[in-house]
Design an enzyme around this catalytic site. Structure first.
Site, PDB file in Angstrom:
ATOM      1  N   GLY A 141       8.513  26.573  49.076  1.00 49.26           N
ATOM      2  CA  GLY A 141       9.804  27.108  48.686  1.00 49.26           C
ATOM      3  C   GLY A 141       9.655  28.243  47.689  1.00 49.26           C
ATOM      4  N   CYS A 142      10.711  29.043  47.541  1.00 47.00           N
ATOM      5  CA  CYS A 142      10.639  30.230  46.678  1.00 47.00           C
ATOM      6  C   CYS A 142      10.539  29.857  45.204  1.00 47.00           C
ATOM      7  CB  CYS A 142      11.814  31.156  46.953  1.00 47.00           C
ATOM      8  SG  CYS A 142      13.442  30.374  46.875  1.00 47.00           S
TER       9      CYS A 142
END
Length: 332
Positions: A141-142
């Protein structure tokens, strides 16, 4: 040439992935799938691509014609898609959703995780060899990428022994392309807000990687995410309590990232604009008494999503890790 299929190609991550791959020297996009846009020109949806491609979206999914598929679905769709479709054994998968980021069933994940899956967690800074031999990769995920890259060297030094305070702000593209109450311009402009405090879905994967590197993790990761009034980028701060001298910590950070292709320790304060439009991650440390302040920043769509996915593809196929990712930041 690596032959590529893209599923969910009409969203922000799909468009950014196409932008990278059409200029990748060793990649060829065979199909960009979007049922709702089938027959439309890609550049009519991703308008920054006018003049770069005359490709059209397709509803077809010719898996036998590709070497790798990128899943650009929303969270929760990838696992169901794999169950409902036959994908040939030779085709590798890079999933940009959260479905396979946690190894097996983890009761601390906060969401259902498929049991006994074979997806490797695609953070090259700690899993490069596993990625190189993987058939399936779960792209991080970012927020998780940015925060982990700030904390992992501290974990290697054995410093994550007390609760860690984490604050991070992200651009509006992190919310996806579909408009919402907290994404439209008049609300987002000149505004900030908190969301999912202490409950964000990326915390389990952060904890998983810290355990992997440190060997244990008894501390909490107290993460407060913010919505920012800008389009792209993530800037994070992490506070770790330690009596270790800053000189030893900085040496440990530089050692940890000495062979990293895109993650760099910087000796002075960093800012987000240094990484926007690139696959870079920058990290910096300061010490205030027994508090270690770590700052880290990435572009949420690139190192936080499709840039890292292309980096993982390069590693999986044994080509230059930086291929197709020599991008220039926006200086002004």
């Amino acid at each position: 040439m690596i032959k590529i299929g893209i599923l969910g190609a009409a969203g922000y991550t799909g468009g950014e992935l196409i932008r990278l791959l059409i200029h990748h020297p060793e990649a060829q996009i065979v199909f960009a799938n979007s049922e709702s846009n089938a027959g439309n020109y890609v550049a009519d949806i991703h308008e920054g691509l006018y003049g770069d491609t005359d490709m059209k979206f397709t509803a077809d999914m010719p898996f036998d014609d590709v070497d790798v598929i990128f899943f650009c679905f929303g969270h929760g769709k990838s696992e169901a898609f794999i169950r409902e479709h036959h994908i040939p054994q030779h085709v590798r998968i890079i999933d940009l959703a959260q479905d396979f980021r946690i190894a097996g069933n983890d009761s601390n994940a906060g969401f259902m995780t498929p049991a006994n899956h074979d997806f490797v967690y695609g953070l090259p800074e700690i899993n490069r060899e596993l990625i190189a031999n993987a058939r399936h990769v779960a792209n991080p995920g970012c927020f998780a990428t940015c925060i982990q890259l700030g904390l992992l060297p501290a974990a290697k030094l054995g410093l994550i022994n007390d609760d860690v305070a984490v604050n991070a702000i992200t651009g509006s593209t992190g919310a996806g392309q579909k408009p919402g109450a907290t994404t439209h311009f008049s609300w987002r402009n000149n505004n900030m807000s908190i969301y999912k405090a202490f409950t964000h879905q990326h915390v389990p994967e952060i904890r998983q990687s810290l355990r992997q590197v440190q060997g244990y993790l008894d501390a909490a990761i107290d993460f407060i995410p913010y919505r920012g009034d800008f389009a792209r980028g993530i800037f994070a701060t992490e506070v770790v309590r330690t009596d270790k001298p800053i000189e030893e910590i900085v040496e440990g950070y530089k050692e940890f990232y000495k062979d990293a292709a895109f993650t760099h320790y910087v000796d002075k304060s960093i800012d987000m604009k240094q990484v926007v439009n690139t696959n870079k991650a920058l990290v910096h440390c300061d010490k205030f008494g027994n508090k270690l302040l770590i700052t880290s920043c990435i572009d949420n769509l690139l190192k936080g999503a499709v840039g890292q996915a292309v980096q993982n593809m390069n590693i999986m196929f044994g080509i230059d890790e930086k291929s197709g990712l020599n991008l220039k930041p926006s200086a002004f």
